[in-house]
Design a protein around this motif. Structure first.
Motif, PDB file in Angstrom:
ATOM      1  N   ASN A 102     -27.687   3.563  67.723  1.00 30.44           N
ATOM      2  CA  ASN A 102     -26.963   4.635  67.052  1.00 30.44           C
ATOM      3  C   ASN A 102     -25.455   4.386  67.141  1.00 30.44           C
ATOM      4  N   ILE A 103     -24.996   4.062  68.345  1.00 28.01           N
ATOM      5  CA  ILE A 103     -23.592   3.735  68.597  1.00 28.01           C
ATOM      6  C   ILE A 103     -23.570   2.521  69.513  1.00 28.01           C
ATOM      7  N   ALA A 104     -22.750   1.535  69.207  1.00 29.73           N
ATOM      8  CA  ALA A 104     -22.607   0.359  70.063  1.00 29.73           C
ATOM      9  C   ALA A 104     -21.141   0.143  70.374  1.00 29.73           C
ATOM     10  N   THR A 105     -20.851  -0.223  71.633  1.00 34.12           N
ATOM     11  CA  THR A 105     -19.460  -0.400  72.045  1.00 34.12           C
ATOM     12  C   THR A 105     -19.163  -1.814  72.536  1.00 34.12           C
ATOM     13  N   ARG A 106     -20.161  -2.662  72.683  1.00 31.14           N
ATOM     14  CA  ARG A 106     -19.937  -4.043  73.112  1.00 31.14           C
ATOM     15  C   ARG A 106     -19.940  -4.961  71.922  1.00 31.14           C
ATOM     16  N   TRP A 107     -19.094  -5.958  71.912  1.00 30.92           N
ATOM     17  CA  TRP A 107     -18.995  -6.849  70.754  1.00 30.92           C
ATOM     18  C   TRP A 107     -20.304  -7.604  70.533  1.00 30.92           C
ATOM     19  N   ASP A 108     -21.040  -7.907  71.617  1.00 29.36           N
ATOM     20  CA  ASP A 108     -22.259  -8.706  71.462  1.00 29.36           C
ATOM     21  C   ASP A 108     -23.442  -7.866  70.981  1.00 29.36           C
ATOM     22  N   GLU A 109     -23.231  -6.585  70.737  1.00 26.37           N
ATOM     23  CA  GLU A 109     -24.283  -5.750  70.161  1.00 26.37           C
ATOM     24  C   GLU A 109     -24.238  -5.746  68.636  1.00 26.37           C
ATOM     25  N   TYR A 110     -23.204  -6.364  68.083  1.00 24.87           N
ATOM     26  CA  TYR A 110     -23.021  -6.367  66.633  1.00 24.87           C
ATOM     27  C   TYR A 110     -23.499  -7.680  66.030  1.00 24.87           C
ATOM     28  N   ASP A 111     -24.062  -7.568  64.829  1.00 22.80           N
ATOM     29  CA  ASP A 111     -24.662  -8.727  64.166  1.00 22.80           C
ATOM     30  C   ASP A 111     -23.746  -9.368  63.131  1.00 22.80           C
TER      31      ASP A 111
END
Length: 123
Positions: A102-111
């Motif tokens: 729902n919400i991501a704050t770490r860069w490695d959680e993004y695709d």
């Protein structure tokens, strides 16, 4: 897959404002939660703001009250309105997309990532 293109960066004096835009193309934009990150010279990419598919938002403490993230699904665009800018806000701002949280704050959680747009705040 989604392609992201940022725009709106520039040079501004401390206390000024900028609005960044991130235009998305490819798969349905509305399925992605989006984020903005800032990378200052010599530093790691740092989380600034995120917006969920539902429109819920979350901010880093350093930008809370000064930055506003929003999205327009009809235009496949996410925005970052920045006011009362400080020299510490200087850096390359990246837009990112992910669909797992729902919400991501770490860069490695993004695709998916854009190429970034430079923001320079002079004192």
């Amino acid at each position: 897959q989604v392609q992201l293109v940022e725009s709106g960066g520039g040079l501004v004096q401390a206390g000024g404002s900028l609005r960044l835009s991130c235009a998305a193309s490819g798969r349905a934009f509305s399925i992605y939660a989006m984020g903005w990150f800032c990378q200052a010279p010599g530093k790691e990419r740092e989380f600034a703001a995120a917006i969920a598919r539902s429109g819920g938002t979350y901010y880093a403490d350093s930008v809370k009250g000064r930055f506003t993230i929003s999205r327009d699904n009809a235009k496949n665009t996410v925005y970052l309105q920045m006011i009362n800018l400080k020299p510490d806000d200087t850096g390359v701002y990246y837009c990112a997309a992910q669909y797992r949280k729902n919400i991501a704050t770490r860069w490695d959680e993004y695709d998916y990532w854009g190429e970034g747009t430079q923001v320079t705040v002079s004192s």
